[in-house]
Design a protein around this motif. Structure first.
Motif, PDB file in Angstrom:
ATOM      1  N   VAL A  30       0.884  -1.159   0.000  1.00 13.59           N
ATOM      2  CA  VAL A  30       0.000   0.000   0.000  1.00 13.59           C
ATOM      3  C   VAL A  30       0.923   1.210   0.000  1.00 13.59           C
ATOM      4  N   VAL A  59       1.502   5.283  -0.123  1.00 12.38           N
ATOM      5  CA  VAL A  59       0.842   6.541   0.227  1.00 12.38           C
ATOM      6  C   VAL A  59       1.734   7.698  -0.203  1.00 12.38           C
ATOM      7  N   GLU A  80      -1.620  -1.263  -3.948  1.00 10.46           N
ATOM      8  CA  GLU A  80      -2.723  -0.320  -3.778  1.00 10.46           C
ATOM      9  C   GLU A  80      -2.149   1.062  -3.551  1.00 10.46           C
ATOM     10  N   VAL A 118      -2.774   5.108  -2.285  1.00  6.75           N
ATOM     11  CA  VAL A 118      -3.591   6.008  -1.481  1.00  6.75           C
ATOM     12  C   VAL A 118      -3.025   7.415  -1.650  1.00  6.75           C
ATOM     13  N   ASP A 146      -6.705  13.693   5.651  1.00  3.50           N
ATOM     14  CA  ASP A 146      -5.944  12.650   4.956  1.00  3.50           C
ATOM     15  C   ASP A 146      -5.210  11.760   5.952  1.00  3.50           C
ATOM     16  N   ARG A 191      -7.551   9.363   7.520  1.00  2.00           N
ATOM     17  CA  ARG A 191      -7.934   8.314   6.559  1.00  2.00           C
ATOM     18  C   ARG A 191      -6.895   7.195   6.525  1.00  2.00           C
ATOM     19  N   VAL A 192      -5.608   7.561   6.531  1.00  2.93           N
ATOM     20  CA  VAL A 192      -4.554   6.545   6.528  1.00  2.93           C
ATOM     21  C   VAL A 192      -4.491   5.848   7.886  1.00  2.93           C
ATOM     22  N   LEU A 201      -7.076   3.213   7.883  1.00  7.07           N
ATOM     23  CA  LEU A 201      -6.676   2.093   7.034  1.00  7.07           C
ATOM     24  C   LEU A 201      -5.770   1.141   7.796  1.00  7.07           C
TER      25      LEU A 201
END
Length: 278
Positions: free
Chosen positions: A49, A51, A74, A76, A85, A88-89, A92
């Motif tokens: 993932v 970011v 993925e 982000v 933001d 949001r992470v 996750l």
């Protein structure tokens, strides 16, 4: 297949993986040291993932990593200086089974400490202190519940100097990781902080600064930083300084004459000249 995600998996065995379906989250993972971490994690078979703020660069990195290693990637898009933001992470990390967290997002904040405009310095705290605290806390709670995991924070040899606010936030990262490693003792989760010297990336150009004029042999490759840090966290070493030459420099800054860090800091400050046109 949802936007921002490429699919596939490598079947190359790797003894240090934390599980048969290990996943790593890397902030700042689209370039520089973060991308080097992503490469090495993907090479050992971890899904990723990534970011970062720059969506085109993030998508390009994801596609390249999927093509090279066949792992799921993925993306982000998030600016960790923006509270929404960051949350949001954080969520996750709590909701997903993330086995390795690499906090690499950061930027050069070498402005004068007496500048009236402190917005850049505040953003540095948000990205390199608050975000590290919040994301490591979220990952640490989830990993502790599972009894395994790795957290790597990317600091800098500047943490051993007193050059500017960048030195200060990177020193905080070292102290915080030492405290985090102590808190996680006995949980099966390891935490390490890596203090690289000067690394060949676009770090300085992104900040509008000239690259320091230092001998070529002092530069460290991003791949060396990632490899050293991943080895350190696997061994349970809390502090990692990549390459022998920089470990010697770190020892001298910590245990040498008290004036040495201040002398080096003055030299570092004088070298933070904006590039022409900035």
């Amino acid at each position: 297949m949802r936007p921002g995600r490429t699919r596939g998996r490598t079947h190359v065995p790797y003894s240090d993986r934390l599980g048969p379906m290990a996943t790593a989250l890397v902030t700042g993972g689209s370039s520089g040291i973060g991308y080097a971490f992503a490469q090495q994690l993907a090479a050992r078979g971890d899904d990723l993932v990534l970011v970062a703020r720059d969506e085109p660069k993030l998508r390009s990195a994801a596609e390249t990593l999927h093509t090279l290693f066949g792992v799921d990637v993925e993306t982000v898009v998030a600016d960790l200086s923006v509270r929404e933001d960051l949350v949001r992470v954080e969520r996750l990390l709590g909701d997903r089974e993330i086995d390795t967290l690499v906090n690499d997002a950061g930027f050069a904040c070498h402005g004068d400490l007496l500048d009236e405009d402190w917005s850049v310095q505040a953003a540095a705290f948000d990205v390199m202190c608050l975000a590290v605290l919040v994301l490591s806390g979220s990952a640490g709670r989830a990993m502790s519940a599972r009894g395994r995991g790795e957290i790597i924070n990317v600091s800098s040899i500047n943490a051993l100097l007193g050059a500017d606010n960048y030195s200060a936030v990177k020193r905080w990262m070292v102290s915080y990781t030492e405290a985090l490693a102590g808190r996680l003792a006995g949980t099966g989760v390891r935490a390490s902080v890596v203090l690289p010297g000067w690394v060949k990336t676009n770090f300085h150009s992104a900040a509008g600064l000239e690259r320091p004029h230092i001998p070529g042999w002092l530069w460290v490759k991003p791949s060396q930083v990632a490899a050293s840090a991943l080895d350190a966290v696997r061994r349970g070493a809390v502090i990692c300084v990549p390459t022998v030459r920089w470990r010697i420099a770190a020892w001298a800054l910590r245990h040498g004459p008290d004036a040495l860090p201040r002398v080096v800091a003055r030299s570092v400050r004088s070298g933070h000249r904006p590039k022409a046109g900035h």
